[in-house]
Write a protein that holds these residues in place. Sequence first.
Motif, PDB file in Angstrom:
ATOM      1  N   GLU A  12      -1.399  17.012 -43.896  1.00  0.00           N
ATOM      2  CA  GLU A  12      -0.400  16.017 -43.529  1.00  0.00           C
ATOM      3  C   GLU A  12      -0.931  15.226 -42.348  1.00  0.00           C
ATOM      4  O   GLU A  12      -1.384  15.802 -41.351  1.00  0.00           O
ATOM      5  N   CYS A  13      -0.892  13.912 -42.462  1.00  0.00           N
ATOM      6  CA  CYS A  13      -1.340  13.056 -41.367  1.00  0.00           C
ATOM      7  C   CYS A  13      -0.383  13.217 -40.190  1.00  0.00           C
ATOM      8  O   CYS A  13       0.830  13.048 -40.356  1.00  0.00           O
ATOM      9  N   LYS A  17       2.624  10.960 -41.366  1.00  0.00           N
ATOM     10  CA  LYS A  17       3.231  12.023 -42.176  1.00  0.00           C
ATOM     11  C   LYS A  17       2.905  11.946 -43.670  1.00  0.00           C
ATOM     12  O   LYS A  17       3.544  12.602 -44.488  1.00  0.00           O
ATOM     13  N   GLU A  18       1.903  11.135 -44.055  1.00  0.00           N
ATOM     14  CA  GLU A  18       1.425  11.105 -45.436  1.00  0.00           C
ATOM     15  C   GLU A  18       0.950  12.513 -45.803  1.00  0.00           C
ATOM     16  O   GLU A  18       0.324  13.198 -44.998  1.00  0.00           O
ATOM     17  N   PHE A  46      -6.161   9.983 -48.995  1.00  0.00           N
ATOM     18  CA  PHE A  46      -7.049  10.480 -47.942  1.00  0.00           C
ATOM     19  C   PHE A  46      -8.495  10.422 -48.412  1.00  0.00           C
ATOM     20  O   PHE A  46      -8.767  10.430 -49.607  1.00  0.00           O
ATOM     21  N   SER A  47      -9.398  10.387 -47.450  1.00  0.00           N
ATOM     22  CA  SER A  47     -10.807  10.655 -47.706  1.00  0.00           C
ATOM     23  C   SER A  47     -11.194  11.755 -46.720  1.00  0.00           C
ATOM     24  O   SER A  47     -10.540  11.940 -45.699  1.00  0.00           O
ATOM     25  N   LYS A  61      -5.766   7.097 -45.528  1.00  0.00           N
ATOM     26  CA  LYS A  61      -5.921   5.732 -46.008  1.00  0.00           C
ATOM     27  C   LYS A  61      -4.650   4.907 -45.787  1.00  0.00           C
ATOM     28  O   LYS A  61      -4.688   3.702 -45.825  1.00  0.00           O
ATOM     29  N   ALA A  62      -3.535   5.582 -45.528  1.00  0.00           N
ATOM     30  CA  ALA A  62      -2.276   4.868 -45.305  1.00  0.00           C
ATOM     31  C   ALA A  62      -2.239   4.220 -43.924  1.00  0.00           C
ATOM     32  O   ALA A  62      -1.778   3.085 -43.785  1.00  0.00           O
ATOM     33  N   CYS A  63      -2.739   4.925 -42.888  1.00  0.00           N
ATOM     34  CA  CYS A  63      -2.647   4.382 -41.531  1.00  0.00           C
ATOM     35  C   CYS A  63      -3.983   4.334 -40.795  1.00  0.00           C
ATOM     36  O   CYS A  63      -4.063   3.798 -39.697  1.00  0.00           O
ATOM     37  N   GLY A  64      -5.051   4.934 -41.366  1.00  0.00           N
ATOM     38  CA  GLY A  64      -6.362   4.885 -40.751  1.00  0.00           C
ATOM     39  C   GLY A  64      -6.642   5.986 -39.743  1.00  0.00           C
ATOM     40  O   GLY A  64      -7.730   6.046 -39.186  1.00  0.00           O
ATOM     41  N   HIS A  65      -5.687   6.872 -39.497  1.00  0.00           N
ATOM     42  CA  HIS A  65      -5.860   7.938 -38.520  1.00  0.00           C
ATOM     43  C   HIS A  65      -6.833   8.997 -39.038  1.00  0.00           C
ATOM     44  O   HIS A  65      -6.798   9.364 -40.210  1.00  0.00           O
TER      45      HIS A  65
END
Length: 69
Positions: A12-13, A17-18, A46-47, A61-65
């Motif tokens: 989970e990011c 929260k992705e 994600f990668s 990939k959703a927010c770049g974190h």
Amino acid sequence: MAARDRYTTPIECPKCKEKGVLHLSENDYPFMRKLNRKLDRIDGRFSATTQGDLAITVSCKACGHEFNT
């Protein structure tokens, strides 16, 4: 050829929260000198890359974190 253990790890990011899942495999015999951990597949946006036998760096990939597992 050595057999491999296969398992999944939920991720989970921490920023957006992705959610996703890492599918991993590694040597299954305790006497093997290296785990030879491999990232087989990623579910979600994600990668990821493995850093040696233990750490995995994940990029959302959703927010770049970027974060470690």
